[in-house]
Design a protein around this motif. Structure first.
Motif, PDB file in Angstrom:
ATOM      1  N   ASN A 286      51.891 -43.672 -51.294  1.00 31.06           N
ATOM      2  CA  ASN A 286      52.913 -44.732 -51.960  1.00 31.06           C
ATOM      3  C   ASN A 286      53.701 -44.094 -52.860  1.00 31.06           C
ATOM      4  O   ASN A 286      53.535 -42.909 -53.261  1.00 31.06           O
TER       5      ASN A 286
ATOM      6  N   TYR B  74      55.740 -38.949 -54.880  1.00 31.48           N
ATOM      7  CA  TYR B  74      54.744 -39.917 -54.114  1.00 31.48           C
ATOM      8  C   TYR B  74      53.358 -39.379 -54.149  1.00 31.48           C
ATOM      9  O   TYR B  74      53.181 -38.225 -54.250  1.00 31.48           O
TER      10      TYR B  74
ATOM     11  N   CYS C  40      47.531 -41.644 -51.191  1.00 27.48           N
ATOM     12  CA  CYS C  40      47.865 -43.090 -50.405  1.00 27.48           C
ATOM     13  C   CYS C  40      49.219 -43.145 -49.824  1.00 27.48           C
ATOM     14  O   CYS C  40      49.576 -44.127 -49.235  1.00 27.48           O
TER      15      CYS C  40
END
Length: 77
Positions: free
Chosen positions: A12, A6, A10
């Motif tokens: 994500n 990840y 951010c």
């Protein structure tokens, strides 16, 4: 065990690897110093997963285009 990558900026999810066939050496994680490994790798025994911090393409491009963002503690959140 799953290995989940990840983005450190951010948050994500970038991808996942089936850890049953992957080793730290094959993933390039064995070359990390103990301090780097402590910063980058997190083990979750409850989920039987390993989380690895990296940087996604979007954040990498943003940081390259605006290097001053590196001075902030949370540059892209």
């Amino acid at each position: 065990m799953k290995i989940i990558y990840y983005c450190r900026h951010c948050q994500n999810r970038i991808g996942e690897v089936d850890g049953s066939h992957a080793t730290e050496a094959r993933l390039g994680l064995s070359s990390l110093t103990p301090d780097e490994a402590a910063d980058i790798i997190t083990y979750n025994s409850i989920e039987n997963s390993t989380y690895v911090k990296t940087v996604c393409e979007y954040c990498q491009e943003a940081l390259e285009a605006h290097p001053e963002l590196n001075l902030l503690s949370n540059p892209l959140q």
